[in-house]
Design a protein around this motif. Structure first.
Motif, PDB file in Angstrom:
ATOM      1  N   ALA A 190      -4.393  -1.152 -10.378  1.00 36.09           N
ATOM      2  CA  ALA A 190      -4.369  -0.755  -8.880  1.00 36.09           C
ATOM      3  C   ALA A 190      -5.867  -0.607  -8.453  1.00 36.09           C
ATOM      4  O   ALA A 190      -6.538   0.095  -9.250  1.00 36.09           O
ATOM      5  CB  ALA A 190      -3.604   0.396  -8.570  1.00 36.09           C
ATOM      6  N   LEU A 191      -6.041  -0.947  -6.925  1.00 37.74           N
ATOM      7  CA  LEU A 191      -7.373  -0.459  -6.409  1.00 37.74           C
ATOM      8  C   LEU A 191      -7.154   0.341  -5.216  1.00 37.74           C
ATOM      9  O   LEU A 191      -6.044   0.428  -4.734  1.00 37.74           O
ATOM     10  CB  LEU A 191      -7.777  -1.882  -5.732  1.00 37.74           C
ATOM     11  CG  LEU A 191      -8.310  -2.894  -7.092  1.00 37.74           C
ATOM     12  CD1 LEU A 191      -8.884  -4.266  -6.143  1.00 37.74           C
ATOM     13  CD2 LEU A 191      -9.362  -2.532  -8.030  1.00 37.74           C
ATOM     14  N   THR A 192      -8.170   1.314  -4.918  1.00 35.33           N
ATOM     15  CA  THR A 192      -7.965   2.422  -3.880  1.00 35.33           C
ATOM     16  C   THR A 192      -9.073   2.277  -2.905  1.00 35.33           C
ATOM     17  O   THR A 192     -10.161   1.651  -3.017  1.00 35.33           O
ATOM     18  CB  THR A 192      -7.703   3.876  -4.611  1.00 35.33           C
ATOM     19  OG1 THR A 192      -9.006   3.912  -5.467  1.00 35.33           O
ATOM     20  CG2 THR A 192      -6.481   3.538  -5.566  1.00 35.33           C
ATOM     21  N   ALA A 193      -8.802   3.212  -1.826  1.00 33.15           N
ATOM     22  CA  ALA A 193      -9.719   3.537  -0.785  1.00 33.15           C
ATOM     23  C   ALA A 193      -9.419   5.126  -0.261  1.00 33.15           C
ATOM     24  O   ALA A 193      -8.306   5.133  -0.523  1.00 33.15           O
ATOM     25  CB  ALA A 193      -9.749   2.645   0.157  1.00 33.15           C
ATOM     26  N   THR A 194     -10.220   5.496   0.117  1.00 31.30           N
ATOM     27  CA  THR A 194     -10.009   7.123   0.369  1.00 31.30           C
ATOM     28  C   THR A 194     -10.505   7.180   1.744  1.00 31.30           C
ATOM     29  O   THR A 194     -11.524   6.694   2.108  1.00 31.30           O
ATOM     30  CB  THR A 194     -10.902   8.156  -0.659  1.00 31.30           C
ATOM     31  OG1 THR A 194     -10.510   7.886  -1.816  1.00 31.30           O
ATOM     32  CG2 THR A 194     -10.415   9.480   0.127  1.00 31.30           C
ATOM     33  N   ALA A 195      -9.308   7.933   2.597  1.00 29.73           N
ATOM     34  CA  ALA A 195      -9.611   8.014   3.949  1.00 29.73           C
ATOM     35  C   ALA A 195      -9.856   9.583   4.057  1.00 29.73           C
ATOM     36  O   ALA A 195      -9.241  10.342   3.642  1.00 29.73           O
ATOM     37  CB  ALA A 195      -8.297   7.552   4.846  1.00 29.73           C
ATOM     38  N   THR A 196     -10.667   9.962   5.233  1.00 29.84           N
ATOM     39  CA  THR A 196     -10.851  11.376   5.499  1.00 29.84           C
ATOM     40  C   THR A 196     -10.309  11.751   6.694  1.00 29.84           C
ATOM     41  O   THR A 196     -10.543  10.970   7.727  1.00 29.84           O
ATOM     42  CB  THR A 196     -12.303  11.703   5.408  1.00 29.84           C
ATOM     43  OG1 THR A 196     -12.872  11.419   4.142  1.00 29.84           O
ATOM     44  CG2 THR A 196     -12.428  13.321   5.565  1.00 29.84           C
ATOM     45  N   VAL A 197      -9.260  12.828   7.105  1.00 30.51           N
ATOM     46  CA  VAL A 197      -8.820  13.062   8.132  1.00 30.51           C
ATOM     47  C   VAL A 197      -9.136  14.584   8.513  1.00 30.51           C
ATOM     48  O   VAL A 197      -8.863  15.390   7.614  1.00 30.51           O
ATOM     49  CB  VAL A 197      -7.180  13.031   8.139  1.00 30.51           C
ATOM     50  CG1 VAL A 197      -6.498  13.515   9.342  1.00 30.51           C
ATOM     51  CG2 VAL A 197      -6.754  11.774   7.753  1.00 30.51           C
ATOM     52  N   LEU A 228       0.899  -1.096   0.077  1.00 33.53           N
ATOM     53  CA  LEU A 228       0.007  -0.008   0.165  1.00 33.53           C
ATOM     54  C   LEU A 228       0.802   1.361  -0.259  1.00 33.53           C
ATOM     55  O   LEU A 228       2.058   1.275   0.675  1.00 33.53           O
ATOM     56  CB  LEU A 228      -0.921   0.005   1.339  1.00 33.53           C
ATOM     57  CG  LEU A 228      -1.967  -1.186   1.646  1.00 33.53           C
ATOM     58  CD1 LEU A 228      -2.636  -0.893   2.645  1.00 33.53           C
ATOM     59  CD2 LEU A 228      -2.849  -1.320   0.043  1.00 33.53           C
ATOM     60  N   SER A 229       0.459   2.317  -0.735  1.00 32.52           N
ATOM     61  CA  SER A 229       1.028   3.563  -0.658  1.00 32.52           C
ATOM     62  C   SER A 229      -0.104   4.524  -0.402  1.00 32.52           C
ATOM     63  O   SER A 229      -1.236   4.543  -0.700  1.00 32.52           O
ATOM     64  CB  SER A 229       1.758   3.890  -2.073  1.00 32.52           C
ATOM     65  OG  SER A 229       0.670   3.796  -2.989  1.00 32.52           O
ATOM     66  N   TYR A 230       0.219   5.705   0.246  1.00 29.88           N
ATOM     67  CA  TYR A 230      -0.371   6.827   0.732  1.00 29.88           C
ATOM     68  C   TYR A 230      -0.157   8.065   0.017  1.00 29.88           C
ATOM     69  O   TYR A 230       0.897   8.343  -0.257  1.00 29.88           O
ATOM     70  CB  TYR A 230      -0.515   7.112   2.253  1.00 29.88           C
ATOM     71  CG  TYR A 230      -0.697   5.775   3.024  1.00 29.88           C
ATOM     72  CD1 TYR A 230      -1.938   5.457   3.387  1.00 29.88           C
ATOM     73  CD2 TYR A 230       0.296   5.005   3.313  1.00 29.88           C
ATOM     74  CE1 TYR A 230      -2.251   4.423   4.038  1.00 29.88           C
ATOM     75  CE2 TYR A 230       0.058   3.535   3.881  1.00 29.88           C
ATOM     76  CZ  TYR A 230      -1.337   3.495   4.404  1.00 29.88           C
ATOM     77  OH  TYR A 230      -1.338   2.218   5.243  1.00 29.88           O
ATOM     78  N   GLU A 231      -1.237   8.632  -0.687  1.00 32.12           N
ATOM     79  CA  GLU A 231      -1.101  10.159  -1.333  1.00 32.12           C
ATOM     80  C   GLU A 231      -2.043  11.035  -0.729  1.00 32.12           C
ATOM     81  O   GLU A 231      -3.352  10.597  -0.392  1.00 32.12           O
ATOM     82  CB  GLU A 231      -1.330  10.066  -2.855  1.00 32.12           C
ATOM     83  CG  GLU A 231      -0.370   8.853  -3.548  1.00 32.12           C
ATOM     84  CD  GLU A 231      -0.529   8.807  -5.095  1.00 32.12           C
ATOM     85  OE1 GLU A 231      -1.481   9.480  -5.359  1.00 32.12           O
ATOM     86  OE2 GLU A 231      -0.237   7.869  -5.716  1.00 32.12           O
ATOM     87  N   LEU A 232      -1.708  12.248  -0.461  1.00 27.31           N
ATOM     88  CA  LEU A 232      -2.539  13.359  -0.178  1.00 27.31           C
ATOM     89  C   LEU A 232      -2.998  14.013  -1.352  1.00 27.31           C
ATOM     90  O   LEU A 232      -2.401  14.493  -2.173  1.00 27.31           O
ATOM     91  CB  LEU A 232      -1.833  14.429   0.743  1.00 27.31           C
ATOM     92  CG  LEU A 232      -2.735  15.225   1.677  1.00 27.31           C
ATOM     93  CD1 LEU A 232      -3.745  14.684   2.476  1.00 27.31           C
ATOM     94  CD2 LEU A 232      -1.564  16.340   2.301  1.00 27.31           C
ATOM     95  N   GLN A 233      -4.440  14.039  -1.147  1.00 26.61           N
ATOM     96  CA  GLN A 233      -5.165  14.535  -2.419  1.00 26.61           C
ATOM     97  C   GLN A 233      -5.013  16.231  -2.444  1.00 26.61           C
ATOM     98  O   GLN A 233      -5.126  16.643  -1.264  1.00 26.61           O
ATOM     99  CB  GLN A 233      -6.552  14.364  -2.545  1.00 26.61           C
ATOM    100  CG  GLN A 233      -7.101  12.737  -2.629  1.00 26.61           C
ATOM    101  CD  GLN A 233      -6.711  12.278  -3.848  1.00 26.61           C
ATOM    102  OE1 GLN A 233      -5.564  12.318  -4.536  1.00 26.61           O
ATOM    103  NE2 GLN A 233      -7.641  11.836  -4.884  1.00 26.61           N
ATOM    104  N   PRO A 234      -4.976  16.805  -3.436  1.00 25.73           N
ATOM    105  CA  PRO A 234      -4.886  18.438  -3.485  1.00 25.73           C
ATOM    106  C   PRO A 234      -6.025  19.174  -2.787  1.00 25.73           C
ATOM    107  O   PRO A 234      -7.183  18.619  -3.058  1.00 25.73           O
ATOM    108  CB  PRO A 234      -4.504  18.713  -4.831  1.00 25.73           C
ATOM    109  CG  PRO A 234      -4.090  17.446  -5.688  1.00 25.73           C
ATOM    110  CD  PRO A 234      -4.787  16.174  -4.865  1.00 25.73           C
TER     111      PRO A 234
END
Length: 872
Positions: free
Chosen positions: A657-664, A606-612
């Motif tokens: 690739a498959l993704t999921a989005t987390a809200t912080v 897994l890798s993590y990216e911060l959406q703009p």
């Protein structure tokens, strides 16, 4: 007429007389039979005399063979009686031989037995005496002196013994008497003896009848008429120096070979004393075809083929006649004994009893009967037989010139040959010796003595998960050294249970082709390894079989998206709320996003990216590429909005690739409020992390690229078991311990993954998968910057990307683990294990294995995820 009736009655009585006895010397059955017996005449109870039961004659294939005698005799299989089947003429069968027998071979099977029967054919007086001619003309001068002898050709009788003893009687007259030679002088001819002087004027011709009577019962007779012409003048006949000449001559003498030169003399003078030589007028055509005589010199020479096997003794009657008027005759006999030479090769007759012999036939099995004959005599007819060397057969002499081909050593069709080409050689004792050969083929029939064999005892098969039902995954093939149906191999599964289901619900094998099919889609997350056996069995009786083991590794496909872990006991599955003080420095970690992926290998990395942010504003926060840690990029100020909503995209490395989005959600507080809030936030975060990590789990290190590294995996796993706190049980609930490796690698844990490896043994196990990938191009710099920024706060991080972080950190994870402060240094036993493992991992063997798999387009790290790690 009376004589004919008496003869018929005599023959009828004699035809029913026979003698049956055992010949004590040879062990064979002997019968006697009169010739000319009628069809159906009883000869003997052959079955009873041979000790055979009547009921077993047909089942045992009772049969009688007679060489050169046709079907003269037959056996009634209903009553076992040997009887006359056709006319038997002794003279035609044996000629003038003193002994005449019919030799029979009686053969029965199951078991094979051969008996020899001799039927002696006895002579009856069925041939009358026969003179060479029915008329004989004699010219006798009236001047012949008394007691002059005139030779006559005697009669011959085709019978033997007493039936051929002849007596002669001459018609009563006053001029001549008959002189018959004694038994010791059989070579001398009959002679007329002049007892009274002839007088042509009184009787110019005399007619006499000579009668020959044999010694048979009843007697048979033959006659010849002698016509005597009385001549005048020449009164001295030629006289030979010997009345009988005995000569020995080798057979096959060349034409023109001189046999003898005869000498006769005549007391007369002139033409009356000039002698001419010739064969007697009643000589046979065979004599004239084989010999010639010179009329002037009296030389007898070979004129044709002289064959000992056809005629052993020649008896020539020679006349010497002068030129007087009337001419006078002298006679002599020439006896030519033909000597045998070795001019006939042996003759072989092969009687095959078995068309083929099974390879497990017992020693001593009779395969073929062989008989040998040689027409020569003496040493020229003494025959010895030999067989092709180096074969598992021998020749056994059974009776006189009879042999049996017998199995002498065990057969093996697969190791030797399936057909033996044999040559039997018969050689006589002549000089030079002659030989004959007979060729035969003995086929070795196959028996089922070889089980099907696979090329190797075990095969490894790799199958991608989510395969279509019924797809072909492998083909097994076994070879059987036998032949025909014994080599016909069929395949089947060795049925067993796989968990709660039967093996046959997963796979099937085609009985004829050996193709293995997957009956349903396989799921790597449920079944990583399917191990089973395929049986190969031939069609022999009884059938033989063998098994081969197939290990089917189910390769992972990216079919599971990342799943977000809750931030705390009361948090939601996708929202992280955190209070952050505005006074924190750059690089301070304010929150962390956690996710897992049920897949393996790259698919679970897994890798993590911060959406703009909306509007393109630069956010004061960043997220760790592989850690999920959200940290500040600079010091916070009053210009930053008090409510920060960050969207973190969690993505695996599968294709696609498959993704999921987390809200912080971050709340910025002034420094006076921050400690309390931060304290609560950190306390909640610590509690959530402790709840997540504080679980007893066995760390299973995925170091398995090839089967040779499984021992290393077992070593590491055993060390970890020794250091891990006790769990509730092998199959009970287990608390996972999450240990991070570094900033560039992550652990992915599946909490409820059971039955990962279906080998049929051991309880289901939970597992923790470790993975340290090679970074894609372009990521090295970003990762380096992250590590440089976080260097002061994460003293446990290694300075370079380590493909096996567990080993370098003493089997203890990076500082992201809550247990970092307690387990920052490895225990002594782990230090020694680490040293051993690191030396193995850096060995040339592992490097070459890794290069081999890379050359075959299969990443070493990816293969580790497919291996049987948790089987231990």
């Amino acid at each position: 007429m009376k004589m004919i009736i008496h003869l018929s009655t005599r023959r009828l009585l004699l035809s029913f007389l026979f003698v049956a006895a055992w010949d004590a010397g040879s062990g064979q059955v002997h019968y006697s039979l009169l010739e000319e017996a009628k069809h159906g005449t009883f000869v003997g109870r052959i079955a009873q005399d041979l000790g055979l039961e009547l009921a077993e004659l047909v089942p045992r294939l009772f049969r009688v063979a007679s060489k050169g005698c046709g079907d003269l005799l037959e056996v009634n299989l209903q009553n076992g009686i040997l009887f006359v089947n056709s006319r038997i003429d002794r003279e035609e069968l044996c000629g003038r031989s003193a002994e005449c027998s019919i030799h029979l071979e009686v053969i029965v099977d199951r078991p094979l037995q051969v008996f020899y029967v001799e039927v002696e054919v006895k002579d009856i007086n069925d041939n009358p005496p026969v003179f060479p001619a029915t008329h004989r003309n004699l010219f006798i001068s009236e001047a012949r002196a008394l007691e002059s002898h005139f030779s006559l050709e005697g009669a011959s009788d085709a019978d033997i013994g007493e039936n051929t003893l002849l007596t002669y009687r001459l018609t009563p007259n006053e001029y001549f008497s008959l002189e018959v030679p004694s038994n010791d002088e059989q070579e001398k001819p009959l002679e007329l003896v002049l007892k009274k002087r002839l007088d042509r004027e009184v009787a110019s011709e005399l007619l006499l009848v000579l009668k020959a009577t044999d010694g048979g019962k009843p007697e048979l007779t033959g006659t010849v008429k002698i016509n005597i012409t009385v001549l005048d003048a020449n009164d001295n006949a030629p006289v030979f120096d010997k009345a009988v000449h005995r000569i020995k001559l080798l057979e096959n003498a060349r034409n023109g070979t001189l046999i003898i030169r005869l000498n006769a003399s005549d007391l007369d003078e002139g033409s009356n004393g000039h002698i001419l030589y010739s064969f007697a007028t009643d000589v046979s055509s065979n004599t004239e075809a084989s010999f010639r005589i010179d009329s002037n010199s009296g030389e007898i020479r070979v004129n044709g083929k002289i064959d000992f096997e056809e005629t052993k003794l020649w008896k020539l009657q020679i006349e010497a006649v002068d030129k007087g008027n009337p001419p006078m005759f002298g006679h002599c006999t020439v006896l030519i004994e033909v000597l045998d030479i070795n001019d006939n090769a042996p003759e072989l007759l092969v009687t095959s009893l078995l068309l083929s012999i099974p390879e497990d036939a017992p020693l001593g099995t009779v395969i073929t009967l062989i008989s040998v004959t040689d027409r020569d005599v003496g040493s020229n007819a003494q025959v010895t037989c030999s067989l092709t060397p180096h074969v598992p057969f021998i020749l056994v002499s059974t009776f006189k010139n009879y042999y049996s081909l017998v199995l002498d050593s065990s057969l093996d069709r697969e190791k030797s040959v399936s057909v033996y080409k044999l040559v039997v050689t018969a050689r006589d004792g002549g000089s030079p010796s002659l030989s004959a050969t007979a060729s035969m083929s003995v086929e070795v029939a196959d028996v089922n003595d070889n089980a099907p064999a696979f090329a190797q005892p075990e095969y490894t098969v790799f199958v991608k998960e989510n395969n279509p039902p019924g797809c072909h995954i492998f083909t097994v093939s076994a070879w059987d050294a036998d032949a025909q149906e014994n080599a016909l191999v069929s395949y089947s599964l060795v049925e067993r249970r796989v968990g709660e289901r039967a093996l046959s619900s997963y796979v099937s094998v085609h009985a004829e082709s050996g193709k293995v099919y997957a009956l349903q889609p396989l799921d790597h997350e449920e079944l990583e390894l399917l191990q089973f056996q395929v049986s190969a069995r031939d069609a022999g009786v009884p059938p033989l079989g063998s098994n081969v083991t197939l290990q089917v590794f189910v390769l992972d496909e990216n079919d599971n998206a990342p799943a977000l872990l809750p931030p705390g006991p009361g948090g939601g599955p996708s929202a992280v709320s955190q209070v952050v003080s505005r006074s924190v420095d750059a690089g301070h970690v304010v929150a962390k996003v956690r996710a897992v992926d049920a897949d393996s290998g790259y698919n679970a990395w897994l890798s993590y990216e911060l959406q703009p942010a909306a509007g393109g504003a630069r956010s004061p926060f960043r997220v760790g590429l592989y850690t999920g840690e959200i940290s500040t990029t600079r010091a916070l100020d009053e210009a930053d909005a008090p409510r920060q909503r960050l969207l973190v995209l969690v993505k695996d490395h599968g294709e696609p690739a498959l993704t999921a989005t987390a809200t912080v959600l971050l709340s910025l507080e002034d420094s006076g409020q921050a400690p309390k809030a931060s304290s609560r936030a950190l306390s909640g975060a610590a509690g959530a992390e402790t709840a997540l990590v504080d679980v007893n789990v066995y760390l299973i290190v995925a170091i398995c690229a090839v089967s040779s590294l499984l021992v290393l995996t077992l070593l590491l796993y055993t060390a970890l078991r020794c250091s891990a706190p006790p769990s509730e049980g092998a199959c009970g609930p287990v608390k996972p311990r999450l240990v991070c490796s570094s900033a560039v690698g992550s652990w992915s844990y599946s909490q409820e993954r059971r039955q990962r490896v279906c080998s049929g043994e051991g309880p289901p196990k939970t597992d923790l998968m470790a993975f340290s990938p090679s970074l894609p191009p372009g990521l090295d710099r970003e990762v380096g910057e992250e590590r440089q920024e976080a260097g002061s706060n994460h003293s446990g991080l290694v300075s370079s990307i380590n493909p096996f972080p567990l080993l370098e950190n003493g089997l203890v994870g990076s500082p992201c683990s809550p247990r970092d402060s307690q387990e920052s240094s490895p225990t002594p036993q782990f230090k020694s294990i680490n040293s051993l493992v690191l030396s193995l991992l850096h060995s040339p063997t592992l490097t070459s294995i890794h290069d081999h798999w890379k050359n075959h387009s299969l990443d070493l790290t990816d293969l580790c995820w497919q291996s049987n790690i948790s089987a231990f």
